[in-house]
Scaffold this active site. Structure first.
Site, mmCIF file in Angstrom:
data_model
loop_
_atom_site.group_PDB
_atom_site.id
_atom_site.type_symbol
_atom_site.label_atom_id
_atom_site.label_comp_id
_atom_site.label_asym_id
_atom_site.label_seq_id
_atom_site.Cartn_x
_atom_site.Cartn_y
_atom_site.Cartn_z
ATOM 1 N N LYS A 1 61.875 53.594 23.729
ATOM 2 C CA LYS A 1 62.813 54.478 23.031
ATOM 3 C C LYS A 1 62.023 55.704 22.559
ATOM 4 O O LYS A 1 61.483 55.738 21.442
ATOM 5 C CB LYS A 1 63.444 53.699 21.870
ATOM 6 C CG LYS A 1 64.848 54.155 21.542
ATOM 7 C CD LYS A 1 65.568 53.170 20.654
ATOM 8 C CE LYS A 1 66.674 53.832 19.854
ATOM 9 N NZ LYS A 1 67.694 54.541 20.607
HETATM 10 N N1 PMP Z 1 70.783 52.607 25.835
HETATM 11 C C1 PMP Z 1 70.346 53.712 25.218
HETATM 12 C C2 PMP Z 1 69.966 54.900 26.028
HETATM 13 C C3 PMP Z 1 70.247 53.744 23.810
HETATM 14 O O1 PMP Z 1 69.812 54.833 23.181
HETATM 15 C C4 PMP Z 1 70.641 52.610 23.073
HETATM 16 C C5 PMP Z 1 70.564 52.629 21.568
HETATM 17 N N2 PMP Z 1 69.287 52.264 21.130
HETATM 18 C C6 PMP Z 1 71.092 51.476 23.765
HETATM 19 C C7 PMP Z 1 71.149 51.517 25.156
HETATM 20 C C8 PMP Z 1 71.474 50.237 23.042
HETATM 21 O O2 PMP Z 1 70.335 49.634 22.477
HETATM 22 P P1 PMP Z 1 70.398 48.721 21.184
HETATM 23 O O3 PMP Z 1 71.448 47.709 21.433
HETATM 24 O O4 PMP Z 1 69.048 48.131 21.109
HETATM 25 O O5 PMP Z 1 70.734 49.605 20.036
#
Ligand code: PMP
Length: 298
Positions: A154
């Site tokens: 991320k």
């Molecule tokens: N894909 C992307 C590109 C994201 O930014 C997120 C948010 N973090 C997610 C998927 C979903 O991830 P999570 O369930 O860990 O928040």
């Protein structure tokens, strides 16, 4: 408004007022987008306690994201979790969004940094994509090439892609975008993963071209508990349009149904879908009204 004059943040080991903290304008994160972050939520549980949902998983992903892009990471998960609870309490927040960000020092070269900094911010936030079923469009932007980026991390700079896609969709009158991967398969939304339902089976794109979300993993756990079959496999937008229903999931978005893709509406009513049942279970899980028994709850 993300903060007021009395809002506190955790900043490099100290708790300070948000308005007193400074960032170096020569930071490599500002210039080149080399930073890593998390999006976490806390909830007021049924017994009125404040609980950070999947705190360990999020802070471990933060560490992992930093390692993947060579950002030094010197904090312990337990230290970061307890700092987060402290600022939630000081800021009098229970249902909150939590944003840790690890950023780089001043460095205009591409050389390795010896140091990094951390900030944890908290604020009140409604569901990121709202609560209404979404009108989604296939984006003209693809997700970044996993051979060019650490797509499973991320990283701040990756979100230029998300912002462009989301802004394009909104400018065209849609609620959100859906991006394909570099091979033309459905990948994910700008900030959420996708599931489709076809003949009682849920299908979601496998890891490799997506950020494999913590909510996505929770949805898979919920499905195990509810005996809903889930398959991780590639599918196209054309296949998605023939599905019975679909939903996005993410920490900020939670579980949110999709009404249509490129104005092609899904056949089934959202209330009759597996996604709807998962949405209800997810809402109960985060407030600890129910527990998943098959997996450890972190
Ligand atoms: N894909 C992307 C590109 C994201 O930014 C997120 C948010 N973090 C997610 C998927 C979903 O991830 P999570 O369930 O860990 O928040």
């Amino acid at each position: 408004m993300y903060y007021q004059s009395d809002t506190h943040i955790f900043w490099n080991g100290e708790i300070v007022k948000a308005s007193d903290a400074k960032i170096d304008l020569y930071s490599q994160t500002m210039h080149y987008g080399l930073g890593v972050f998390e999006g976490i939520r806390s909830y007021k549980t049924v017994v009125e306690e404040t609980k950070i949902f999947k705190a360990t998983a999020h802070y471990e992903r933060l560490r992992n994201s930093a390692e993947l892009v060579n950002i030094p990471f010197k904090w312990e998960t337990d230290e970061l979790i307890s700092a987060t609870y402290q600022i939630l309490q000081i800021n009098e927040l229970q249902n909150a969004y939590i944003r840790p960000l690890v950023y780089s020092p001043a460095n205009m070269s591409f050389n390795l940094n010896k140091d990094s900094f951390i900030v944890i911010e908290t604020w009140q936030m409604a569901p990121f994509l709202g609560e209404k079923l979404l009108k989604v469009m296939t984006s003209s932007f693809e997700r970044p090439n996993p051979s060019g980026f650490k797509i499973e991390a991320k990283v701040t700079g990756h979100y230029v892609n998300s912002i462009l896609a989301s802004q394009e969709a909104k400018a065209k009158g849609f609620d959100e975008a859906l991006l394909n991967d570099i091979n033309g398969f459905v990948a994910e939304g700008p900030g959420a993963n996708i599931f489709m339902e076809k003949n009682g089976v849920l299908v979601t794109p496998p890891a490799g071209n997506i950020l494999p979300g913590i909510t996505r993993a929770t949805v898979i756990e919920i499905c195990e508990e509810m005996n809903i079959p889930v398959i991780e496999k590639h599918f196209t937008t054309a296949e998605l349009k023939k599905a019975d229903s679909a939903f996005f999931c993410g920490t900020a978005a939670e579980v949110i149904g999709i009404a249509s893709i490129d104005e092609v509406a899904f056949k089934n009513e959202w209330e009759d879908s597996a996604g709807f049942r998962i949405q209800q279970t997810y809402k109960n899980l985060v407030i600890e009204k129910s527990f998943i028994t098959s997996q450890s709850f972190v």
